[in-house]
Design an enzyme around this catalytic site. Sequence first.
Site, PDB file in Angstrom:
ATOM      1  N   GLY A 190       8.939   0.635   7.698  1.00 33.21           N
ATOM      2  CA  GLY A 190       9.943   1.626   8.054  1.00 33.21           C
ATOM      3  C   GLY A 190      10.396   2.448   6.864  1.00 33.21           C
ATOM      4  N   ALA A 191       9.508   2.658   5.891  1.00 35.73           N
ATOM      5  CA  ALA A 191       9.759   3.534   4.735  1.00 35.73           C
ATOM      6  C   ALA A 191      10.924   3.064   3.870  1.00 35.73           C
ATOM      7  CB  ALA A 191      10.001   4.980   5.195  1.00 35.73           C
ATOM      8  N   SER A 246       2.899  -1.277   6.244  1.00 36.55           N
ATOM      9  CA  SER A 246       3.522  -0.103   5.640  1.00 36.55           C
ATOM     10  C   SER A 246       4.516  -0.526   4.543  1.00 36.55           C
ATOM     11  CB  SER A 246       4.176   0.756   6.727  1.00 36.55           C
ATOM     12  OG  SER A 246       4.512   2.029   6.234  1.00 36.55           O
ATOM     13  N   ALA A 247       5.807  -0.161   4.651  1.00 37.77           N
ATOM     14  CA  ALA A 247       6.764  -0.591   3.629  1.00 37.77           C
ATOM     15  C   ALA A 247       6.871  -2.112   3.590  1.00 37.77           C
ATOM     16  CB  ALA A 247       8.137   0.035   3.895  1.00 37.77           C
ATOM     17  N   ASP A 258      -4.537   6.403   8.779  1.00 39.21           N
ATOM     18  CA  ASP A 258      -3.162   6.146   8.336  1.00 39.21           C
ATOM     19  C   ASP A 258      -2.451   7.428   7.913  1.00 39.21           C
ATOM     20  OD1 ASP A 258      -2.110   3.535   8.468  1.00 39.21           O
ATOM     21  OD2 ASP A 258      -3.447   2.847   6.892  1.00 39.21           O
ATOM     22  N   HIS A 293      -1.307   5.392  11.797  1.00 42.75           N
ATOM     23  CA  HIS A 293      -0.431   4.476  11.075  1.00 42.75           C
ATOM     24  C   HIS A 293       0.345   3.620  12.083  1.00 42.75           C
ATOM     25  CE1 HIS A 293       1.483   3.231   7.400  1.00 42.75           C
ATOM     26  NE2 HIS A 293       2.704   3.519   7.839  1.00 42.75           N
TER      27      HIS A 293
END
Length: 536
Positions: A120-121, A207-208, A335, A445
């Site tokens: 979630g960045a 991701s994050a 992605d 992604h």
Amino acid sequence: DHILVTTDLCYICLCVCLGVVQTEGGKVEGKSHGMGLFRSVDVFKGVPFADVPGKWEKPKPHPGWSGILKANKYRDRCLQVTLLQTKTQGSEDCLYLNIFVPQGLKLSKNLPVMVYLFGGAFLLGASNDVAILGDSLYDGKEMADRGDVIVVTVNYRVGTMGFLSTGDDRLPGNYGLWDQHAAISWVRRNIAAFGGNPDNITIFGQSAGAVSASFQMLSPYSKGLFRRVITQCGVALSPWALQKKPMALTKKIARKVGCGRSNEDEMLECLKISDPIGLTLAGKIDVLLILGKGTVMDLLELAPVIDGDFIPDEPSKLFHNAAQFDYMAGVNSMDGHIFAGVDVPSINKKNANVRGLLAGLTKEKGNAAVDSAFRVYSSHWGSAPEPAVVKKTVADIETDFLFLVPTQIALQLHANNSSGAHTFSYLFNMKTRIPGFPRWVEAEHAEDLQYLFGKPFASPLIYFPRHRDLSGYMIAYWTNFARTGDPSNGGSRVPVPWPLFTKHHHPYLIINHKMTKSSVRYYTVVYSTDILLSSL
């Protein structure tokens, strides 16, 4: 132990269940869910692993509770902006985890444990994010049941409250990473009571969350804490994984909440008494940053920092700390596609500006780097390339720069530093299920997650048999790896043996619903790594 009779899924399941479990903080009671004849999963939701954290402080042990904690509902996510960034949601009281324990006719013992870190960045997300027909995307029941592993999902602080930093001891940052560390440590101390093996813990994330798992692996604080790591679409070397100018960002957020001061210590005192909701909103993505200036990377501002402590040095110099961990890493084939739409709005028109994108990504290297990279990426175009070919090139550039090249370098560094630990590489390229996308779009992604968490089994009406095949393959590979350090071996049958990635031998496994011997490939493309990673 007791026999449970339930009518979940329209048939009777006669299984044992854990009932009340004693943890270091007190007793917890979960709920048993039938998964089939003689199979169930005990689910414990909202188990505290730390106390309510102080503002910009490391997590502290939970004081405990009396009586029996009914662990049957998810707790609040950590304070964060909503997806549209217009308001906040969540709470500062958020350091909880969820545990999924598979059961059969005998009570499970000594099972491998898989701890999931959400993506979630570093800005949003939760251990129970995105409900799909009633169940969270990260619901661990299918993976636990089909792979015979304990799955744990954890919350951690995000956004301003999780990652604001001055770059020095006054506000060191990385509070979200410390939360993850506290959760993994809690699991190691307590999971035996749930039937897990504390000496066989795998951390995995996307991701994050993958970047987080990568930093956990590289941190000196993780020695002996877990055994294996899986990173999906992100590593600590990703160009968006670190905030390299934390004080500039802190000053910007301070101005937004009325704490702009020429004296830094006065500014920090003001920040420390500011409203957490206002601080969280001040950390939202600043879309104006991208207009005429840069790339999607410029938007992702709140992130881990090199603090001289949890992350003592540049990530590329920390792989000696990862020598003991088995490591599996990969990316989705597209992605970068959704990020390409941010960086190159014209991707949906005829004249996608490939040269402009490369200039933004390689701005520290100058025009020669742009020319060199353009030659690499346009070499297959011909004299009059189709618009779809140019658009796919833009998506490939973003995928390479943000995900694929950093992941390959991380795999190489792990293999180079390994002291007997295994390394494995993959590429997930299942065609997208997102409606309305062109035919050339493969795996976007985060599209891997629905398969890994068994959604095609849990929600069969919205998937086809091919999706269940793929889901079964992924659960088998991932849980075999958690059990033995080898995704091909561990009790679950797999369609293709997955060879080791070594110092001099770089195979990767292509993961989709049609897996054969030809799914094992070798990287032959020469990436212009010095150009693409100019910002690392």
